[in-house]
Design an enzyme around this catalytic site. Sequence first.
Site, PDB file in Angstrom:
ATOM      1  N   GLY A 211       2.850  12.447  -2.513  1.00 44.97           N
ATOM      2  CA  GLY A 211       2.514  11.044  -2.373  1.00 44.97           C
ATOM      3  C   GLY A 211       3.130  10.482  -1.114  1.00 44.97           C
ATOM      4  O   GLY A 211       3.625  11.226  -0.258  1.00 44.97           O
ATOM      5  N   HIS A 212       3.132   9.168  -0.995  1.00 45.43           N
ATOM      6  CA  HIS A 212       3.629   8.500   0.205  1.00 45.43           C
ATOM      7  C   HIS A 212       4.997   7.872  -0.004  1.00 45.43           C
ATOM      8  O   HIS A 212       5.418   7.016   0.768  1.00 45.43           O
ATOM      9  CB  HIS A 212       2.634   7.447   0.685  1.00 45.43           C
ATOM     10  CG  HIS A 212       1.357   8.027   1.200  1.00 45.43           C
ATOM     11  ND1 HIS A 212       0.381   7.263   1.814  1.00 45.43           N
ATOM     12  CD2 HIS A 212       0.871   9.299   1.196  1.00 45.43           C
ATOM     13  CE1 HIS A 212      -0.634   8.036   2.162  1.00 45.43           C
ATOM     14  NE2 HIS A 212      -0.363   9.278   1.788  1.00 45.43           N
ATOM     15  N   GLY A 213       5.694   8.257  -1.069  1.00 41.57           N
ATOM     16  CA  GLY A 213       7.039   7.767  -1.284  1.00 41.57           C
ATOM     17  C   GLY A 213       7.087   6.456  -2.047  1.00 41.57           C
ATOM     18  O   GLY A 213       6.125   6.037  -2.681  1.00 41.57           O
TER      19      GLY A 213
END
Length: 367
Positions: A211-213
């Site tokens: 994911g993007h954090g």
Amino acid sequence: MDYGATGNGQIDDSQAFNKAWKDICNANAGGETVTLEIPRGKTFLLNPLVFQGPCKAKAIRIQLGGTLIAPLSTSWANEGVDTWIQFSNVDNLYLDGDGKIDGRGSIWWQSCMKKSVYALHFNNCNGLQLKGLTHLNSPRAHISIKNCKDVIVSDLKISAPDESPNTDGIDISDSTNVQILQSIIATGDDCVAINAGSSFINITGVVCGPGHGISIGSLGDGGAYDTVEQVHVKNCTLRDTQNGVRIKTFQGCSGYARKISFEKIVLSNARNPIIINQFYQDNGKFSKGIMKAGAIEISDVTYSDIRGTSANDQAIDLRCDNVVGCRNIVMRNIDITPGVDCPKTYTVCNNAHGTATETQPRVPCLS
């Protein structure tokens, strides 16, 4: 099932759910919690639904044991609908169980449709509790929490392929006193995104990746006045994420993001482990060519006890606005080492001010 649902995953059961909701919402149980059971071993095909309050019942529990599945179509979003399942103006709602909510989003990911849609949206639902469920393959974002207060989200599993576009795990906006606890989130976008109007947000024990954090923002899109404060992220793990802990804001806007902490974070091969980006654009790339007056004021941000490996050499990236900048950025006990195929780690700074002690890599802009 008492309201005529088939539970075979083939026939639309939306009407049965509407009838059941009408009864449970209007039930007068003398202050007791009213329970709606969605049984195990059944799969319920549902078209977009809005479960509307306010309700007479003081508290409503929906116990999900079975599986809810979305239509294999994008056509419902063309009719002005942006949510598959929505709860609105329902206080003291408890949604729990070991069941699944499956958005069957692959048809969305393959289409060119860019519309923002949510699999599960809560609007003005105070005292909300979500626990134990599995959320799969949302068309876009999995869970949206908006205009809510006193929310507890715990023990969730949220999953979508890492290449699935805009499939945020949990989006929070215009809400206060929200806790995200002990959950596993693996999606194609932010695991958790804290957006404008949010305050007193606590994220603890979340495992994120891919994911993007975990992100604050983006804030200030279209020149907006946006605020976020009192966000605390603790005891979280980020694995193979595109970003680690991130604050992202547009230029040409106003407002603030303040009183934020990231504490006891473990990184495993995370790209961009620590990032503040006040030059954010829709494509997420920094551009020296965009220099607009005005920016979100970022201040009182603490990073402590963050350790692990970075997938790229730029481990700490503090790119603050040239005029407003970032104030009182505190870093202590940071140990980010090179990961696989990453020979070294270093810091990039622009107009960031504060203090740094015991950091690897060094952060020379913070004296």
